[in-house]
Design a protein around this motif. Structure first.
Motif, PDB file in Angstrom:
ATOM      1  N   LEU A  29       0.825  -1.213   0.000  1.00 33.08           N
ATOM      2  CA  LEU A  29       0.000   0.000   0.000  1.00 33.08           C
ATOM      3  C   LEU A  29       0.857   1.259   0.000  1.00 33.08           C
ATOM      4  CD1 LEU A  29      -2.993  -0.891   2.331  1.00 33.08           C
ATOM      5  CD2 LEU A  29      -3.027  -0.463  -0.126  1.00 33.08           C
ATOM      6  N   LEU A  30       1.971   1.236   0.706  1.00 34.49           N
ATOM      7  CA  LEU A  30       2.861   2.406   0.705  1.00 34.49           C
ATOM      8  C   LEU A  30       3.464   2.625  -0.677  1.00 34.49           C
ATOM      9  CD1 LEU A  30       4.709   2.224   4.129  1.00 34.49           C
ATOM     10  CD2 LEU A  30       3.111   3.957   3.341  1.00 34.49           C
ATOM     11  N   LYS A  31       3.818   1.564  -1.380  1.00 38.42           N
ATOM     12  CA  LYS A  31       4.357   1.705  -2.733  1.00 38.42           C
ATOM     13  C   LYS A  31       3.325   2.325  -3.664  1.00 38.42           C
ATOM     14  CE  LYS A  31       7.793  -1.995  -2.832  1.00 38.42           C
ATOM     15  NZ  LYS A  31       8.125  -3.318  -3.401  1.00 38.42           N
ATOM     16  N   LYS A  32       2.074   1.905  -3.547  1.00 35.40           N
ATOM     17  CA  LYS A  32       1.012   2.464  -4.388  1.00 35.40           C
ATOM     18  C   LYS A  32       0.748   3.922  -4.043  1.00 35.40           C
ATOM     19  CE  LYS A  32      -1.450  -1.816  -5.276  1.00 35.40           C
ATOM     20  NZ  LYS A  32      -2.690  -2.561  -5.065  1.00 35.40           N
ATOM     21  N   GLY A  33       0.903   4.289  -2.795  1.00 35.93           N
ATOM     22  CA  GLY A  33       0.610   5.651  -2.347  1.00 35.93           C
ATOM     23  C   GLY A  33       1.691   6.656  -2.678  1.00 35.93           C
ATOM     24  N   THR A  34       2.900   6.212  -2.981  1.00 36.89           N
ATOM     25  CA  THR A  34       3.986   7.153  -3.240  1.00 36.89           C
ATOM     26  C   THR A  34       4.250   7.382  -4.717  1.00 36.89           C
ATOM     27  OG1 THR A  34       5.609   5.365  -3.072  1.00 36.89           O
ATOM     28  CG2 THR A  34       5.166   6.625  -1.065  1.00 36.89           C
ATOM     29  N   ALA A  35       3.520   6.726  -5.600  1.00 33.82           N
ATOM     30  CA  ALA A  35       3.718   6.933  -7.042  1.00 33.82           C
ATOM     31  C   ALA A  35       3.152   8.291  -7.457  1.00 33.82           C
ATOM     32  CB  ALA A  35       3.031   5.819  -7.821  1.00 33.82           C
ATOM     33  N   THR A  36       3.728   8.891  -8.500  1.00 33.62           N
ATOM     34  CA  THR A  36       3.269  10.181  -9.010  1.00 33.62           C
ATOM     35  C   THR A  36       1.939   9.990  -9.744  1.00 33.62           C
ATOM     36  OG1 THR A  36       5.560  10.828  -9.347  1.00 33.62           O
ATOM     37  CG2 THR A  36       3.885  12.131 -10.480  1.00 33.62           C
ATOM     38  N   PRO A  37       0.935  10.819  -9.459  1.00 33.54           N
ATOM     39  CA  PRO A  37      -0.347  10.692 -10.144  1.00 33.54           C
ATOM     40  C   PRO A  37      -0.218  10.993 -11.639  1.00 33.54           C
ATOM     41  CG  PRO A  37      -0.492  12.254  -8.321  1.00 33.54           C
ATOM     42  CD  PRO A  37       0.935  11.860  -8.454  1.00 33.54           C
ATOM     43  N   ASP A  38      -0.999  10.287 -12.431  1.00 30.35           N
ATOM     44  CA  ASP A  38      -0.979  10.493 -13.879  1.00 30.35           C
ATOM     45  C   ASP A  38      -1.451  11.886 -14.262  1.00 30.35           C
ATOM     46  OD1 ASP A  38      -0.143   7.869 -14.175  1.00 30.35           O
ATOM     47  OD2 ASP A  38      -2.193   7.118 -14.438  1.00 30.35           O
ATOM     48  N   SER A  39      -2.374  12.451 -13.508  1.00 32.33           N
ATOM     49  CA  SER A  39      -2.924  13.753 -13.861  1.00 32.33           C
ATOM     50  C   SER A  39      -1.889  14.867 -13.738  1.00 32.33           C
ATOM     51  CB  SER A  39      -4.150  14.070 -13.017  1.00 32.33           C
ATOM     52  OG  SER A  39      -3.801  14.071 -11.658  1.00 32.33           O
ATOM     53  N   VAL A  40      -0.884  14.707 -12.889  1.00 27.83           N
ATOM     54  CA  VAL A  40       0.164  15.730 -12.765  1.00 27.83           C
ATOM     55  C   VAL A  40       0.914  15.836 -14.090  1.00 27.83           C
ATOM     56  CG1 VAL A  40       2.343  16.295 -11.626  1.00 27.83           C
ATOM     57  CG2 VAL A  40       0.410  15.494 -10.279  1.00 27.83           C
ATOM     58  N   GLN A  41       1.238  14.687 -14.687  1.00 30.03           N
ATOM     59  CA  GLN A  41       1.928  14.698 -15.980  1.00 30.03           C
ATOM     60  C   GLN A  41       1.013  15.268 -17.066  1.00 30.03           C
ATOM     61  OE1 GLN A  41       5.150  14.113 -16.521  1.00 30.03           O
ATOM     62  NE2 GLN A  41       4.772  14.812 -18.587  1.00 30.03           N
ATOM     63  N   ARG A  42      -0.288  14.954 -17.008  1.00 28.22           N
ATOM     64  CA  ARG A  42      -1.213  15.484 -18.016  1.00 28.22           C
ATOM     65  C   ARG A  42      -1.313  17.008 -17.928  1.00 28.22           C
ATOM     66  NH1 ARG A  42      -4.404  10.843 -16.649  1.00 28.22           N
ATOM     67  NH2 ARG A  42      -5.702  12.138 -15.338  1.00 28.22           N
ATOM     68  N   VAL A  43      -1.309  17.548 -16.714  1.00 29.21           N
ATOM     69  CA  VAL A  43      -1.353  19.007 -16.555  1.00 29.21           C
ATOM     70  C   VAL A  43      -0.092  19.625 -17.158  1.00 29.21           C
ATOM     71  CG1 VAL A  43      -1.255  20.881 -14.872  1.00 29.21           C
ATOM     72  CG2 VAL A  43      -2.881  19.032 -14.560  1.00 29.21           C
ATOM     73  N   LYS A  44       1.059  19.026 -16.893  1.00 25.32           N
ATOM     74  CA  LYS A  44       2.309  19.536 -17.466  1.00 25.32           C
ATOM     75  C   LYS A  44       2.256  19.479 -18.991  1.00 25.32           C
ATOM     76  CE  LYS A  44       5.272  18.339 -13.554  1.00 25.32           C
ATOM     77  NZ  LYS A  44       6.364  17.480 -13.083  1.00 25.32           N
ATOM     78  N   ASP A  45       1.733  18.389 -19.545  1.00 26.45           N
ATOM     79  CA  ASP A  45       1.609  18.267 -20.998  1.00 26.45           C
ATOM     80  C   ASP A  45       0.665  19.324 -21.565  1.00 26.45           C
ATOM     81  OD1 ASP A  45       3.330  16.113 -20.911  1.00 26.45           O
ATOM     82  OD2 ASP A  45       1.729  14.600 -21.053  1.00 26.45           O
ATOM     83  N   ASP A  46      -0.453  19.565 -20.869  1.00 25.58           N
ATOM     84  CA  ASP A  46      -1.415  20.579 -21.319  1.00 25.58           C
ATOM     85  C   ASP A  46      -0.777  21.966 -21.343  1.00 25.58           C
ATOM     86  OD1 ASP A  46      -3.318  18.623 -21.537  1.00 25.58           O
ATOM     87  OD2 ASP A  46      -4.328  19.115 -19.650  1.00 25.58           O
ATOM     88  N   ILE A  47      -0.040  22.296 -20.302  1.00 25.52           N
ATOM     89  CA  ILE A  47       0.597  23.615 -20.230  1.00 25.52           C
ATOM     90  C   ILE A  47       1.633  23.758 -21.336  1.00 25.52           C
ATOM     91  CG2 ILE A  47       2.121  25.054 -18.820  1.00 25.52           C
ATOM     92  CD1 ILE A  47       0.587  23.985 -16.365  1.00 25.52           C
ATOM     93  N   THR A  48       2.397  22.692 -21.581  1.00 27.10           N
ATOM     94  CA  THR A  48       3.385  22.725 -22.658  1.00 27.10           C
ATOM     95  C   THR A  48       2.711  22.922 -24.009  1.00 27.10           C
ATOM     96  OG1 THR A  48       4.824  21.261 -21.386  1.00 27.10           O
ATOM     97  CG2 THR A  48       5.277  21.451 -23.743  1.00 27.10           C
ATOM     98  N   SER A  49       1.615  22.225 -24.243  1.00 27.54           N
ATOM     99  CA  SER A  49       0.884  22.345 -25.515  1.00 27.54           C
ATOM    100  C   SER A  49       0.328  23.751 -25.704  1.00 27.54           C
ATOM    101  CB  SER A  49      -0.256  21.334 -25.558  1.00 27.54           C
ATOM    102  OG  SER A  49       0.217  20.035 -25.522  1.00 27.54           O
ATOM    103  N   ILE A  50      -0.192  24.318 -24.637  1.00 23.11           N
ATOM    104  CA  ILE A  50      -0.743  25.676 -24.717  1.00 23.11           C
ATOM    105  C   ILE A  50       0.357  26.678 -25.027  1.00 23.11           C
ATOM    106  CG2 ILE A  50      -1.808  27.525 -23.368  1.00 23.11           C
ATOM    107  CD1 ILE A  50      -3.411  25.305 -21.929  1.00 23.11           C
ATOM    108  N   LYS A  51       1.509  26.540 -24.376  1.00 22.47           N
ATOM    109  CA  LYS A  51       2.617  27.437 -24.633  1.00 22.47           C
ATOM    110  C   LYS A  51       3.103  27.312 -26.063  1.00 22.47           C
ATOM    111  CE  LYS A  51       4.467  27.824 -19.941  1.00 22.47           C
ATOM    112  NZ  LYS A  51       5.590  27.510 -19.064  1.00 22.47           N
ATOM    113  N   GLU A  52       3.200  26.085 -26.569  1.00 18.17           N
ATOM    114  CA  GLU A  52       3.634  25.891 -27.956  1.00 18.17           C
ATOM    115  C   GLU A  52       2.613  26.480 -28.931  1.00 18.17           C
ATOM    116  OE1 GLU A  52       4.266  21.715 -28.458  1.00 18.17           O
ATOM    117  OE2 GLU A  52       6.096  21.699 -27.250  1.00 18.17           O
ATOM    118  N   GLY A  53       1.334  26.322 -28.618  1.00 17.76           N
ATOM    119  CA  GLY A  53       0.300  26.869 -29.490  1.00 17.76           C
ATOM    120  C   GLY A  53       0.302  28.385 -29.532  1.00 17.76           C
ATOM    121  N   MET A  54       0.669  29.022 -28.457  1.00 20.13           N
ATOM    122  CA  MET A  54       0.696  30.486 -28.409  1.00 20.13           C
ATOM    123  C   MET A  54       1.903  31.043 -29.160  1.00 20.13           C
ATOM    124  SD  MET A  54      -0.560  31.165 -24.546  1.00 20.13           S
ATOM    125  CE  MET A  54      -1.430  32.714 -24.734  1.00 20.13           C
ATOM    126  N   HIS A  55       2.971  30.261 -29.306  1.00 15.30           N
ATOM    127  CA  HIS A  55       4.153  30.730 -29.993  1.00 15.30           C
ATOM    128  C   HIS A  55       4.044  30.605 -31.515  1.00 15.30           C
ATOM    129  CE1 HIS A  55       5.656  31.118 -26.092  1.00 15.30           C
ATOM    130  NE2 HIS A  55       6.855  30.577 -26.199  1.00 15.30           N
TER     131      HIS A  55
END
Length: 150
Positions: free
Chosen positions: A123-149
């Protein structure tokens, strides 16, 4: 499909245009489109952040349960050591029945400790993994920045 009928005022002929098809007066301006994109991107980021918060809450709950199981395992281990020590004392002082029964109980407690500790670690191993949504937010922000340029 619903169509609206328009009559040309100069020729008097009827024509049909599908509803929802923008005419020249209904086309959105570039400013409106940019505003809509900005609003949708903002909503997307807020939704992703809410999802990340929910995932982190779930992982924190699992981590708490895992830590509780580990603490329970440690408590049982402390009693098991006490019972095993008592078994050794009885074993030295008497013959077979008393220390053998204490040894069996101590062995069972150690087995329970092992099972609880393994469940807690999982259970501790499952609880310490990085959530998938954090990476998706980073990807969204990167895509938005690229689209604005562009």
């Amino acid at each position: 499909m619903i169509e609206e009928v328009k009559v040309d005022s100069q020729t008097g002929t009827a024509g049909s245009a599908p509803t929802g098809t923008p005419g020249p007066d209904r086309q959105a301006s570039l400013g409106k489109l940019v505003e809509q994109i900005s609003e949708q991107a903002s909503r997307l980021v807020r939704a992703e952040l809410a999802l990340a918060k929910a995932e982190l809450t779930e992982k924190a709950k699992k981590s708490g349960i895992g830590a509780g199981l580990l603490m329970t395992a440690l408590l049982i281990l402390a009693y098991a050591v006490g019972v095993l020590l008592l078994a050794a004392v009885y074993g030295l002082g008497t013959v077979w029945p008393l220390w053998l029964s204490a040894l069996v109980i101590g062995g069972f407690m150690l087995l329970m400790t092992t099972v609880l500790a393994l469940a807690g670690v999982q259970l501790l191993k499952k609880g310490t993994a990085t959530p998938d949504s954090v990476q998706r937010v980073k990807d969204d922000i990167t895509s938005i920045k690229e689209g604005m340029h562009r």
